[in-house]
Scaffold this motif. Sequence first.
Motif, PDB file in Angstrom:
ATOM      1  N   GLY A 196       0.522  -1.504   0.117  1.00 40.83           N
ATOM      2  CA  GLY A 196       0.236  -0.029  -0.067  1.00 40.83           C
ATOM      3  C   GLY A 196       1.160   1.321  -0.557  1.00 40.83           C
ATOM      4  N   ALA A 197       2.102   1.035  -0.360  1.00 37.67           N
ATOM      5  CA  ALA A 197       2.975   2.419   0.100  1.00 37.67           C
ATOM      6  C   ALA A 197       3.134   2.539  -1.359  1.00 37.67           C
ATOM      7  CB  ALA A 197       4.198   2.352   0.728  1.00 37.67           C
ATOM      8  N   TRP A 198       2.362   2.935  -1.936  1.00 38.84           N
ATOM      9  CA  TRP A 198       2.252   4.026  -3.298  1.00 38.84           C
ATOM     10  C   TRP A 198       0.497   4.774  -3.447  1.00 38.84           C
ATOM     11  CZ3 TRP A 198      -1.026   2.204  -7.440  1.00 38.84           C
ATOM     12  CH2 TRP A 198      -1.735   0.724  -7.193  1.00 38.84           C
ATOM     13  N   ASP A 199       1.037   5.276  -4.568  1.00 42.62           N
ATOM     14  CA  ASP A 199      -0.615   5.576  -4.732  1.00 42.62           C
ATOM     15  C   ASP A 199      -1.108   5.911  -6.091  1.00 42.62           C
ATOM     16  OD1 ASP A 199      -0.549   7.741  -2.114  1.00 42.62           O
ATOM     17  OD2 ASP A 199       0.797   8.663  -3.052  1.00 42.62           O
ATOM     18  N   VAL A 200       0.337   6.000  -6.993  1.00 47.25           N
ATOM     19  CA  VAL A 200      -0.193   5.930  -8.840  1.00 47.25           C
ATOM     20  C   VAL A 200       0.382   5.276  -9.721  1.00 47.25           C
ATOM     21  CG1 VAL A 200      -1.277   7.073 -10.515  1.00 47.25           C
ATOM     22  CG2 VAL A 200      -1.537   7.750  -8.812  1.00 47.25           C
ATOM     23  N   PHE A 201       0.072   4.172 -10.231  1.00 44.26           N
ATOM     24  CA  PHE A 201       1.001   3.513 -11.475  1.00 44.26           C
ATOM     25  C   PHE A 201       0.378   4.810 -12.596  1.00 44.26           C
ATOM     26  CE2 PHE A 201       1.366   1.067 -15.345  1.00 44.26           C
ATOM     27  CZ  PHE A 201       2.815   0.904 -14.636  1.00 44.26           C
ATOM     28  N   SER A 202       1.512   4.833 -12.653  1.00 48.01           N
ATOM     29  CA  SER A 202       1.245   5.467 -14.630  1.00 48.01           C
ATOM     30  C   SER A 202       1.932   4.254 -15.601  1.00 48.01           C
ATOM     31  CB  SER A 202       1.421   6.590 -14.519  1.00 48.01           C
ATOM     32  OG  SER A 202       1.274   7.640 -15.875  1.00 48.01           O
ATOM     33  N   GLY A 203       1.225   4.450 -16.618  1.00 45.65           N
ATOM     34  CA  GLY A 203       1.595   3.502 -17.469  1.00 45.65           C
ATOM     35  C   GLY A 203       2.191   5.272 -18.490  1.00 45.65           C
ATOM     36  N   LEU A 204       1.561   6.333 -18.786  1.00 43.29           N
ATOM     37  CA  LEU A 204       2.837   7.075 -19.588  1.00 43.29           C
ATOM     38  C   LEU A 204       2.387   8.008 -18.751  1.00 43.29           C
ATOM     39  CD1 LEU A 204       3.963   7.470 -22.661  1.00 43.29           C
ATOM     40  CD2 LEU A 204       1.615   8.364 -22.893  1.00 43.29           C
ATOM     41  N   LEU A 205       3.754   8.710 -18.200  1.00 45.03           N
ATOM     42  CA  LEU A 205       4.172  10.331 -18.174  1.00 45.03           C
ATOM     43  C   LEU A 205       4.456  11.060 -18.718  1.00 45.03           C
ATOM     44  CD1 LEU A 205       6.097   9.193 -15.067  1.00 45.03           C
ATOM     45  CD2 LEU A 205       3.986   9.766 -14.644  1.00 45.03           C
ATOM     46  N   SER A 206       3.652  11.565 -19.707  1.00 45.86           N
ATOM     47  CA  SER A 206       3.662  12.240 -20.664  1.00 45.86           C
ATOM     48  C   SER A 206       3.778  13.880 -20.068  1.00 45.86           C
ATOM     49  CB  SER A 206       2.182  12.736 -21.260  1.00 45.86           C
ATOM     50  OG  SER A 206       1.400  13.199 -20.630  1.00 45.86           O
ATOM     51  N   ASP A 207       4.185  14.287 -19.833  1.00 47.86           N
ATOM     52  CA  ASP A 207       4.655  15.632 -19.570  1.00 47.86           C
ATOM     53  C   ASP A 207       5.540  16.174 -17.959  1.00 47.86           C
ATOM     54  OD1 ASP A 207       5.456  18.348 -20.819  1.00 47.86           O
ATOM     55  OD2 ASP A 207       3.543  19.014 -20.035  1.00 47.86           O
ATOM     56  N   LEU A 208       6.445  15.718 -17.720  1.00 46.01           N
ATOM     57  CA  LEU A 208       6.889  15.646 -16.942  1.00 46.01           C
ATOM     58  C   LEU A 208       7.282  16.571 -16.610  1.00 46.01           C
ATOM     59  CD1 LEU A 208       8.714  12.100 -15.993  1.00 46.01           C
ATOM     60  CD2 LEU A 208       7.528  13.484 -14.848  1.00 46.01           C
ATOM     61  N   GLU A 210       3.185  13.679 -29.701  1.00 49.39           N
ATOM     62  CA  GLU A 210       4.555  12.442 -29.566  1.00 49.39           C
ATOM     63  C   GLU A 210       5.789  13.169 -29.610  1.00 49.39           C
ATOM     64  OE1 GLU A 210       4.286   9.429 -29.469  1.00 49.39           O
ATOM     65  OE2 GLU A 210       2.342   9.455 -29.552  1.00 49.39           O
ATOM     66  N   THR A 211       5.489  14.885 -29.720  1.00 53.71           N
ATOM     67  CA  THR A 211       6.822  15.995 -29.353  1.00 53.71           C
ATOM     68  C   THR A 211       7.236  15.715 -28.270  1.00 53.71           C
ATOM     69  OG1 THR A 211       6.477  16.402 -31.609  1.00 53.71           O
ATOM     70  CG2 THR A 211       7.937  17.949 -29.991  1.00 53.71           C
ATOM     71  N   MET A 212       6.073  15.940 -27.776  1.00 56.26           N
ATOM     72  CA  MET A 212       6.332  16.337 -26.071  1.00 56.26           C
ATOM     73  C   MET A 212       6.413  15.561 -25.336  1.00 56.26           C
ATOM     74  SD  MET A 212       2.579  17.441 -23.706  1.00 56.26           S
ATOM     75  CE  MET A 212       1.797  15.609 -23.768  1.00 56.26           C
ATOM     76  N   ILE A 213       6.098  14.006 -25.628  1.00 56.13           N
ATOM     77  CA  ILE A 213       6.069  12.806 -24.772  1.00 56.13           C
ATOM     78  C   ILE A 213       7.589  11.927 -24.938  1.00 56.13           C
ATOM     79  CG2 ILE A 213       4.787  10.371 -24.808  1.00 56.13           C
ATOM     80  CD1 ILE A 213       2.602  11.482 -25.166  1.00 56.13           C
ATOM     81  N   GLU A 214       8.142  12.198 -26.118  1.00 58.49           N
ATOM     82  CA  GLU A 214       9.049  11.474 -26.538  1.00 58.49           C
ATOM     83  C   GLU A 214       9.890  12.779 -25.610  1.00 58.49           C
ATOM     84  OE1 GLU A 214       9.535  12.467 -30.683  1.00 58.49           O
ATOM     85  OE2 GLU A 214       8.698  10.542 -31.196  1.00 58.49           O
ATOM     86  N   ALA A 215      10.173  14.229 -25.390  1.00 61.63           N
ATOM     87  CA  ALA A 215      10.915  14.730 -24.421  1.00 61.63           C
ATOM     88  C   ALA A 215      10.591  13.725 -22.652  1.00 61.63           C
ATOM     89  CB  ALA A 215      10.548  16.412 -24.615  1.00 61.63           C
ATOM     90  N   SER A 216       9.107  14.321 -22.539  1.00 63.71           N
ATOM     91  CA  SER A 216       9.374  13.870 -21.059  1.00 63.71           C
ATOM     92  C   SER A 216       9.852  12.433 -21.195  1.00 63.71           C
ATOM     93  CB  SER A 216       7.272  13.651 -21.164  1.00 63.71           C
ATOM     94  OG  SER A 216       6.833  12.639 -19.907  1.00 63.71           O
ATOM     95  N   LEU A 217       9.942  11.451 -21.609  1.00 66.49           N
ATOM     96  CA  LEU A 217      10.653  10.277 -21.606  1.00 66.49           C
ATOM     97  C   LEU A 217      11.584  10.021 -21.569  1.00 66.49           C
ATOM     98  CD1 LEU A 217       8.110   7.769 -23.963  1.00 66.49           C
ATOM     99  CD2 LEU A 217       8.309   8.387 -21.526  1.00 66.49           C
ATOM    100  N   ARG A 218      12.898  11.378 -22.560  1.00 62.63           N
ATOM    101  CA  ARG A 218      13.789  11.176 -22.004  1.00 62.63           C
ATOM    102  C   ARG A 218      14.094  12.069 -21.143  1.00 62.63           C
ATOM    103  NH1 ARG A 218      12.933  13.394 -27.707  1.00 62.63           N
ATOM    104  NH2 ARG A 218      13.637  15.572 -26.616  1.00 62.63           N
ATOM    105  N   ARG A 219      13.725  12.478 -20.360  1.00 62.74           N
ATOM    106  CA  ARG A 219      14.047  13.316 -18.432  1.00 62.74           C
ATOM    107  C   ARG A 219      14.182  12.050 -17.779  1.00 62.74           C
ATOM    108  NH1 ARG A 219      11.511  17.615 -21.312  1.00 62.74           N
ATOM    109  NH2 ARG A 219       9.001  17.469 -20.522  1.00 62.74           N
ATOM    110  N   LEU A 220      12.579  11.294 -17.677  1.00 65.14           N
ATOM    111  CA  LEU A 220      12.572   9.832 -16.922  1.00 65.14           C
ATOM    112  C   LEU A 220      13.729   8.765 -17.761  1.00 65.14           C
ATOM    113  CD1 LEU A 220      10.858   8.794 -15.227  1.00 65.14           C
ATOM    114  CD2 LEU A 220      10.174   7.255 -17.118  1.00 65.14           C
ATOM    115  N   GLU A 221      14.158   9.093 -17.892  1.00 61.76           N
ATOM    116  CA  GLU A 221      15.380   8.196 -18.620  1.00 61.76           C
ATOM    117  C   GLU A 221      16.552   8.240 -18.102  1.00 61.76           C
ATOM    118  OE1 GLU A 221      17.617   5.645 -21.984  1.00 61.76           O
ATOM    119  OE2 GLU A 221      16.329   6.693 -22.262  1.00 61.76           O
ATOM    120  N   ALA A 222      16.577   9.601 -18.345  1.00 57.01           N
ATOM    121  CA  ALA A 222      17.929  10.652 -17.781  1.00 57.01           C
ATOM    122  C   ALA A 222      18.535  10.302 -16.468  1.00 57.01           C
ATOM    123  CB  ALA A 222      18.441  11.617 -18.341  1.00 57.01           C
TER     124      ALA A 222
END
Length: 608
Positions: free
Chosen positions: A474-486, A578-590
């Motif tokens: 229970g030590a979590w709030d949300v699982f996100s399948g796609l963080l689109s604009d971090l 998709e351009t926005m999402i790709e940038a968000s995923l790059r931030r997450l990966e980094a």
Amino acid sequence: MKRYIAERAHRFGFHSDGKPRGWLRRLLINRQKRRLRSVGRLIALDAEGSVRPAFAPWLATQAVLIGQRLPGREETRYAARIRAVAASGRLGAVRSVGIVSTPHTRFVAGTIATALAGTRLACRLYDAPPEAEHDLYIVLCPQMFDRLPPLERTILFQMEQVRASQWVTPAYLSTLAAGLAVLDYSLDNIAALIEHGLPLKQLYHVPIEPPAMPATPPPPGGQTIDVLFYGASNDRRRRYFEALRSHVELRVVTEVFGDDLYRLLRSAKVVVNVHYYEGALLETTRLSEALSFGARVVSEQGVDQADQGAFEDRVDFVPTGDIDAFVARTLAVLAQENRPDKAEPPRPVAETVRGSRFGVLRALHGVGALTLDELDAASAGIALPSDRVVLAFPEHIARFRFAETNRLAGAAVFPCLRHIDGWKGCAESYKFIARRALGAGTTRLTVYEDDAAFAPGTADRLAAVERYLDGLGGAWDVFSGLLSDLRPDFAVSHVEERDGERFIHVDTVIGAVFAIYNASALGLLAAFEFEGEDPARHTIDRYLERRGLRCITTAVPVAGHAAALDSTLWPATNERLETMIEASLRRLEAKAAAFKRAAAPGTADTFG
């Protein structure tokens, strides 16, 4: 003087045909990327993404070039009209509703009245537009009346088969366009009305579906009519009648309504439904009405059969145009009804959010006649269809079809709530389903949107995600399948490899294309209130973003956007997002990689 200056300024920027001069086009559009520049969006579009009037004649023809989904003139005008009505406070003050129907559609009028019974709206039924004054009117089959109530206070229920009916004339369409809203029982009709130029924002899908259980028992003398047909006759139907009369006693009645019709329906063992037109939609009103009196129904399939799942277990369907098969099925059903040990009447069926009552309440909420709290209270007996919910707008036909076709196992569609500002309807949808889930004792709810796209193997990946969440206690709030604009300043608190997935824990959540909500997050959704009018700051996902939630995601997103579909909230195609999402995923990966490098062996995790 002001007019002279305005005219000179317009001539400086535009040719006489309304096309911007070259210098303005270069300022507006990045030709290499075939997109509006950021400054171009500020200049040519208003805050809600609608085209400013000066640019409308030219920009409306450039939607493909600039990658924008631009509202049409009718949609923009309708939105402005409804905002003015909302600002007047008139709809929020509605107390009395006049429901006007022809005798043919009294069953549907009764369905609407039943839906309103749980609200503050007192209604009265009429066979013609009344002299009595009401705050709001709902008129069924408006083309049947010589006069109508004031259209700015009237919701019109369109019940013709739009692609086939002789009633669908330019004058009729103009009447619909002038109404406060247009209800329709058929998704195919809604698609056709949009093709005719009615704004999507004006249209609401209200399905006519079978009742939960028969309304009345058979008469004391029993069911004395073997096979009954009621409705207008034509050559097509008469061919079926002649074939049936060769084998059974068929009774055909026309122009019989109200109590006289209901006595016949109570006495009928089998009611047959034959299309008036070739390629007809399913006559859901006749089917629902007959079922409500306990009759068995044999019907031709409709061209919209895929949309009629509610009838599949209640009606015996036969392929359209196959008279021999129709006669054979009718004889078989009649034989079943004549057996001493015939089957018991169907058990009550629970009402659903895809049914008529919720459809009526959803439309009244959408136009502003019911608040969200009133909608919630009036539909209290209607449960969520599943703990996996797909948020979908039935009126957005392409997206709705995509959602139905690509549903995950166990997922069920919830028809999104409506608002003239789409982002507000989205937020109220989440608030509504969170309340309903918590009220049912649900502690984990999966919600995804109608344009979510899933790769092969997603079911196995979600099973791994569920196992991982189960292990967190229970030590979590949300699982996100796609963080689109971090946002750039988000933080990673833990990274872990499990079941072939890299799970990344972050301190925020943004984007709602796919998510699993724990009870803590459901509580936040249920408590949501609008804090302002800025769609860049006050959407439901921005609200969650500011709450510092314990969010978990996977390095490889579980879901994506279907690129071919348009956003229902923003004036952009999913391809452009998709351009926005790709940038968000790059931030997450980094940041995940940086966290792994900084975490020396034995370092305690900061996730708690």
